[in-house]
Design a protein around this motif. Sequence first.
Motif, PDB file in Angstrom:
ATOM      1  N   THR A 188       0.854   6.770   0.381  1.00  0.00           N
ATOM      2  CA  THR A 188      -0.563   6.825   0.751  1.00  0.00           C
ATOM      3  C   THR A 188      -0.846   8.017   1.657  1.00  0.00           C
ATOM      4  O   THR A 188      -1.813   8.765   1.446  1.00  0.00           O
ATOM      5  CB  THR A 188      -0.982   5.527   1.458  1.00  0.00           C
ATOM      6  OG1 THR A 188      -0.857   4.440   0.540  1.00  0.00           O
ATOM      7  CG2 THR A 188      -2.422   5.600   1.938  1.00  0.00           C
ATOM      8  N   SER A 210       6.547  -0.530  -2.872  1.00  0.00           N
ATOM      9  CA  SER A 210       5.196  -0.931  -3.250  1.00  0.00           C
ATOM     10  C   SER A 210       5.199  -1.779  -4.512  1.00  0.00           C
ATOM     11  O   SER A 210       4.594  -2.856  -4.564  1.00  0.00           O
ATOM     12  CB  SER A 210       4.323   0.310  -3.453  1.00  0.00           C
ATOM     13  OG  SER A 210       3.036  -0.044  -3.915  1.00  0.00           O
ATOM     14  N   SER A 245       0.810  -1.222   0.000  1.00  0.00           N
ATOM     15  CA  SER A 245       0.000   0.000   0.000  1.00  0.00           C
ATOM     16  C   SER A 245       0.840   1.267   0.000  1.00  0.00           C
ATOM     17  O   SER A 245       0.277   2.371   0.020  1.00  0.00           O
ATOM     18  CB  SER A 245      -0.925   0.011   1.225  1.00  0.00           C
ATOM     19  OG  SER A 245      -0.183   0.131   2.419  1.00  0.00           O
ATOM     20  N   ASN A 294      -6.428   0.637  -0.139  1.00  0.00           N
ATOM     21  CA  ASN A 294      -5.226   0.648   0.708  1.00  0.00           C
ATOM     22  C   ASN A 294      -4.943  -0.700   1.350  1.00  0.00           C
ATOM     23  O   ASN A 294      -3.824  -0.944   1.821  1.00  0.00           O
ATOM     24  CB  ASN A 294      -5.363   1.686   1.823  1.00  0.00           C
ATOM     25  CG  ASN A 294      -5.287   3.110   1.322  1.00  0.00           C
ATOM     26  OD1 ASN A 294      -5.808   4.023   1.940  1.00  0.00           O
ATOM     27  ND2 ASN A 294      -4.646   3.320   0.183  1.00  0.00           N
TER      28      ASN A 294
END
Length: 492
Positions: A48, A318, A43, A227
């Motif tokens: 994020t 990620s 995530s 997420n």
Amino acid sequence: MTTERAEFSASGEMQEVGSGKHSDRLSGNMGVGELVMSVLAFSAPLATVAGFIPVLLMFSGHTGPAIYMLVTILLVLFSVGFTTMGRRVQNPGGFYAFVTAGLGRPIGLGGAFLATFGYTAIGFFAPPFFAVTIQSYVVDNLHGPHIPWYWYALGLVAVTTALAYRRIDLSAKVLTAVMVLEVILVVVFDVAAFVHGEPAGAGGAGFALPHISDSNLGLAVLFVVGNFLGFEATVIFRDEVKNPDRTIPLATYIAVVSVGVFYAIAAWAYIAFFGANKVQDAATNDTAGMFTSALLNLTGKIVVDIVTILLMTSILASVLSIHNVAARYLFSLGADGVLPTFLGKVHPRHRSPFVSAALVGGVWAIAVLLFTAIGVGPDKLYPIASGSGTFAVLLLMLATSVSVVVYLRKNRGDDADSLWKTLIAPVLTVIGLGVVTVLAVANYSDLLGDTGLITALFLGLTFILPIAGVVVAYILRATKPDVYQRIGRQQL
């Protein structure tokens, strides 16, 4: 001539019945911590917090943290059936294996095709997003040359492919190191925001539950669910962890709860700094710069420079996590014989799915060159890739939740699993994910941020590929029954 067929032993090892040989298996030595970090990396925590949560706050305002907690509860419910079934279906096929076990081989193969596309699409957000981020940093901060974005994108693909090509332990160590740095930085932001936030006159650090009538609730929930994608990795890496029967359930619950709480607190920190009454306007007026401006005010320019560098490593971590998951889907399909068997090859030294990992990297590299050639810019490309991939995996999660209910009802057995684990929690999950899926369909264009030809291409693949998987399964049943029986990495 005898027909050889594949089956799994209780430990999850595939055997060729009739030959007496063991097929190559992936291997590794990941523990609970490294497995959790692999899920968290999916995530991109810093990306994020800096890039996604401001968008959420623009839609949800001071209800953002509560939305995170509600989605966390839903996915904890999902984890109950997920881990219960994981003890019954002991192989590294992930959602592919679970859907096959519960809903049959044709739907299972359709799910595998959907998963492979979904994770590959999600991962493709990273090359253009990384390119935009580093290009801006080189030109604006370092006053360096303007290098075309595709060179940065191809460089990222090369690095992640090289890491995914090798033994999973190396990827796990890289992910763990990057995650620790990112988490520390976000915690610094959280603490500073709560200590130096707006006074009560601006609403303070208060937050509230969302109202069902909120016009943007559906889109906010969709962004939050995105997420959490990636905790499937806990079962996909089954052959590459220590003591999987203990490690996988523990890592799954820790990952889901950690992701939810971590991001809920970060969203709350934004509210504390800007004030509950002002945070939505602040997010709307400066979505892209909201985190940077807050951090600059709280800590100073040096920390902001560190954030910029860590944001790039966050994207790297990620895409590496996603790369590993996508490669293992291709590996499973190759090992089953559904796709060319060379995809199921294991590197003799690294014990990794090296061919599948190289293919995923190759697809991304070709996509970068293709979209560059037709003039699609990186700013337009990464939200479409991320949104369409998220939608595909969401559909897969709904199918998995249905298959968990069906499988556990058909295979109750004599074990001590309670009605809560085998029926109540899984059924509640189906209802919850069903609602989220309806919201996804209703808000699809907003999820992708575009309605043009490229969006139509990604949407078409989302529905065509699983249908193609079902068709291929029926063809295999008629023409290659031995391969059909291996679909889903199932015990025969």
